[in-house]
Design an enzyme around this catalytic site. Structure first.
Site, PDB file in Angstrom:
ATOM      1  N   TYR A   1       0.811  -1.236   0.000  1.00 37.48           N
ATOM      2  CA  TYR A   1       0.000   0.000   0.000  1.00 37.48           C
ATOM      3  C   TYR A   1       0.836   1.276   0.000  1.00 37.48           C
ATOM      4  CZ  TYR A   1      -0.380  -0.165   5.296  1.00 37.48           C
ATOM      5  OH  TYR A   1      -0.168  -0.187   6.635  1.00 37.48           O
ATOM      6  N   GLU A   2       0.208   2.387  -0.220  1.00 36.76           N
ATOM      7  CA  GLU A   2       0.889   3.675  -0.429  1.00 36.76           C
ATOM      8  C   GLU A   2       1.891   3.599  -1.585  1.00 36.76           C
ATOM      9  OE1 GLU A   2      -0.418   6.012   0.888  1.00 36.76           O
ATOM     10  OE2 GLU A   2      -1.418   5.107   2.605  1.00 36.76           O
ATOM     11  N   GLY A   3       1.543   2.870  -2.618  1.00 35.62           N
ATOM     12  CA  GLY A   3       2.447   2.695  -3.755  1.00 35.62           C
ATOM     13  C   GLY A   3       3.273   1.443  -3.562  1.00 35.62           C
TER      14      GLY A   3
END
Lengths: 594, 594
Positions: free
Chosen positions: B440-442
């Site tokens: 997550y978050e890239g």
């Protein structure tokens, strides 16, 4: 739901073209394994795996096994039916002796089939997998009466088997085990104690379960040399082969685990259960080693299997998921985005899994063939060389294929992005299932110590020297232009392995911690060289096939092999540097500093 | 149940001795952060983490979040009470501006506290973690009215925040997003669409939730430059600050995930919900980046946090579990076996985790201090240099600390052997929880491309040159005998990073796939150098403290640092070799060959 397509073509290429299985036709059972038969057998195995076993893999994980108050265990829906088809297909005994109802085919065939089954449904395949280990132990160490009593039923798949080693306070260090055996007047023993982590210990797939149990006879010496192996059937077997009374062995509970939920991991209570000595008194560990070595190879193949099925799903997702544009400009300008397979970082993961899988499959088959030579060759020297190979490669295959198999399942999950974390897509199950393979049948650190501490020095390093000689010989004989891009980097990697070996010889005798500190890196360095060697042999066979006519699959082999030697072999340098740094900083802190 | 002891001493050593936080006393808030106050704050944070948050971590995983038919979500037992204590302790806003109710302390303090909270309970800490990101976005881009309306309540912990980016068909490629915003006569917007994977999207911890939602205004240009950020409160806020009617946003379902079960990962349905523009029209991604960068650092720290708590448990188990004997002879002959910490291969894992954790913690704190400089320094040049540092190091910290944090959780689980696979011991939860941080978050591949494709070339490579200059300067100034064993190998590793950079400059312009093919290796190579540099600074500070008086903790630092440079830094050679092999074999196969 995840997909799976058994790698039948790849296995056939390895068996026929790379390892030329027909060269082994002098061994019993091999003449039967014609190319046609191999194709037919693997085709049937693929069908069973894809159509019967894989469809209950995800539901089996969701549902898990249930233990009832009476100690009985229900496996997930569909497992019993799938197991029945497995048994009826004769898969348990395709390599077992015909005199006990087997088909006598090469053990290599069982190994190939087991990878396919384990990829489709690891938890389910463990039930027959442990049975095959128990069959091997009884074949090797059982009396004629024991063989007659147990083997036909087990080979038929009517009964399954287990191995009972671990106790709450001892796993790796079996010398500490406490389960007791008391001799009875009729020659049998009463077995009492608690075993834990017993895979397939109780279930509803078959009418009987044959437990092989390591215990200590009253008065036996302390330590591992005071342990004895016993056959303890769940249900007693009457002299006429019919089933008798229930034995005093029961499942006390099943573990709530990270994965392989479809396989019951049992606490087994032996409350004066009737057991029968198998093998010699106080030599139980020898008898157990037959099962363990069998099992270690199978576990290595499980690592490969999970990596293969995870890879296949990641590749399919990468071809379909649209996100972003190729760095070199849109590949599908008519679509809102390109499929993510255009992104090099996604390719990096796919190629790494693929290069590992194909190379590791070769390593497994190459070694399985040596197992057949060891057990079936009439030539004593050939048997000894094969046994050396097996001893050396078994810990490497177990340790490296499960470490990397897990890492690849994680990588495949990564290709899915956020969806990889969601249970419904099935990718996280591969990660959870693959994780156990690094632990059971001897944690991978134990495999590494087995390699460095026992297998390397054994017989003056004979096995290792033979391995070096074979790889060096191949490099020397194949220095020509075509295979050179493969053998040249293999030569560098082999040099690293030889330097590491030399360093161990010079530094581990005086300071044994240097061996322990090097062990895991040595195992992985060895694995890289072994798989690198496999890629050289694959490349050679692929080039020969290409020379005989175009074949996109063979061109792909060469590209994948190049990826391996360019990107995966260079890790040997880091392993060597670590090994040569020794045990110093690793062992310096006092235990209470942690 | 797993244990956890917050690494307060280590953080204090890093803040005071390694990075000398008092040197920053010219920045607002720093003069307050005296050594006494730091100790008091971290001591209180440790208490909350150890006594309140950690005890509900395992039960929270077992229980998970439950969505009811009305769309409401119940968090696991104890989460609400723990969150209340977190809020009442003022932890949400220890670094927030005093004008909105915060305590104005350095953001670095929040970073240190967040590692501690995330180690104790990652799923729970995500609720305030996302809120802090939303606070940062509103602080930077909100109007004075928006700040007044939302910030005091959020900083007080009465309301939480979320970020809504992902949709079913787009995660990384946000330009594809479809959620619509239609302007209303009163200046507000009606937001309609579906967002997925919304962490903390719905819960029972607070009376309101402030959603920050990326959407597309009718008629906006296609692609990412047509997206706008909106504030969409779950419950409307009246002009007097009281809560009004329920907004048309609801949780449609929650995901069944691999881990972080205590955090509700929601599908959020926006059915003409009222939203308020924040920042500029069609510049939503700029506003979102404030949150994303904040969040990426926090996610990196989550990786470290899971690694730390997993390590602590593995170390405790290794000190107590008796199994086998030391290779150098029994260490505890009076016991049935030695504790497994005597085995080099167990030490190898413990030292690898420890060396990573302590070095990574330094990297996080060093970078957090640059964040404070970026946001608080009166000196424009200092702010720019700090912003350069943040831009460069944020993807490295996110990618490297979560990849390695997960690998370390797996390693810690391995120390437990079979018990590591059993849920009750808690080790497999760390693995499952840590896994999401790589995604997550890239996803980490996206971080690597951000580093190589955007951060390296930006402003003519200014940020990278400054990093090289700092590390080289340190190596040059510290070539003396004491620190030499650390700086010499760092010099080698830095050389590899510089060679890799040079290779990229020469090969990626003409063939962008070479950048993509190198990205992940470059990120990890960078991470090794950055953590290696941290270890040099730690070693220098430890040596200074040792010169001033004996301290076993400082001696342990030097041993651990040596382990890092001897065993973990050498990986840079492999990364360089991979990078220099280019994109050839990686990109050669057609997509349908997979």
């Amino acid at each position: 739901m995840p997909i799976y397509k058994a790698p039948v073509e790849d296995a056939i290429f390895l068996l026929n073209d790379v390892f030329q299985i027909s060269r082994y036709n002098n061994l019993p059972g091999f003449a039967d394994a014609t190319p046609d038969l191999i194709e037919a057998v693997l085709g049937e195995a693929a069908k069973l795996a894809e159509e019967v076993m894989q469809p209950v893999n995800q539901s089996g994980d969701e549902e898990g096994c249930i233990r009832h108050d009476d100690g009985s265990v229900t496996t997930p829906k569909g497992f019993k039916e799938a197991y029945q088809q497995y048994a009826e297909g004769g898969w348990m005994g395709i390599s077992a002796p015909a005199e006990f109802g087997g088909q006598g085919l090469p053990e290599t065939m069982t190994t190939v089939v087991n990878e396919i089954m384990a990829a489709a449904n690891m938890a389910l395949t463990m039930y027959p997998g442990l049975t095959q280990g128990a069959i091997a132990a009884i074949l090797t160490h059982g009396t004629p009466e024991q063989k007659a009593a147990y083997l036909p039923k087990m080979i038929e798949g009517k009964w399954t088997g287990t191995m009972n080693l671990t106790e709450p306070h001892c796993g790796t260090d079996l010398g500490l085990l406490r389960t007791k055996a008391v001799k009875q007047s009729d020659g049998s023993y009463k077995i009492s104690g608690t075993k834990i982590f017993i895979s397939a210990g109780e279930h509803d797939l078959t009418e009987n379960i044959v437990h092989l149990v390591l215990a200590r006879i009253e008065g036996a010496p302390a330590g591992i040399r005071g342990t004895t192996l016993f056959i303890v059937p769940k249900v007693m077997v009457n002299p006429d082969g019919t089933l008798g009374a229930r034995n005093a062995v029961s499942c006390g509970s099943i573990e709530d685990k990270m994965g392989i939920h479809g396989n019951a991991t049992c606490v087994m209570n032996y409350d004066g259960a009737t057991g029968f000595l198998i093998g010699e008194e106080n030599r139980g560990i020898n008898a157990m080693f037959v099962m363990m070595n069998e099992a270690r190879l199978a576990v290595g193949a499980q690592g490969l299997a999970q990596s293969e099925v995870a890879y296949q799903n990641a590749a399919a997702y990468a071809r379909e998921r649209l996100q972003g544009r190729a760095l070199t400009g849109p590949k599908y300008p008519d679509k809102p985005a390109d499929p993510i397979i255009v992104h090099p970082d996604v390719r990096r993961m796919l190629m790494a899994m693929r290069a590992f899988n194909e190379g590791a499959r070769a390593l497994v088959i190459w070694t399985a063939l040596q197992g057949d030579v060891e057990h079936r060759s009439p030539d004593e020297k050939a048997r000894q060389a094969a046994a050396d190979h097996m001893g050396l490669l078994t810990p490497v295959i177990k340790g490296v294929l499960t470490d990397q198999g897990f890492a690849n399942a994680v990588m495949a999950q990564q290709v899915y992005g956020g969806h990889g974390y969601i249970r419904e897509y099935g990718m996280e199950q591969f990660v959870r299932d693959a994780r156990i393979a690094m632990i059971y049948e001897g944690a991978n650190g134990v495999q590494a110590m087995d390699l460095v501490g026992r297998k390397l020095p054994r017989d003056g390093g004979r096995a290792l020297q033979a391995f070096f000689a074979e790889v060096q010989g191949f490099i020397k004989e194949n220095g020509d232009d075509a295979v050179k891009p493969f053998v040249a980097p293999l030569g560098v990697a082999l040099g690293h392995l030889q330097q590491a070996t030399m360093w161990l010889m010079q530094n581990a005798m005086a300071k044994p911690d240097n061996a322990g500190a090097a062990a895991t890196d040595y195992m992985h360095l060895f694995g890289r060289v072994a798989i690198g060697y496999m890629w050289c042999r694959i490349a050679k066979a692929a080039q020969a096939k290409l020379a005989a006519g175009a074949d996109a699959r063979m061109s792909a082999k060469l590209v994948t092999g190049r990826f391996f030697v360019e990107r995966m072999l260079p890790e040997t340098a880091t392993h060597l540097a670590r090994i040569q740094s020794g045990a110093g900083s690793m062992m310096e802190l006092p235990a209470d500093a942690f």
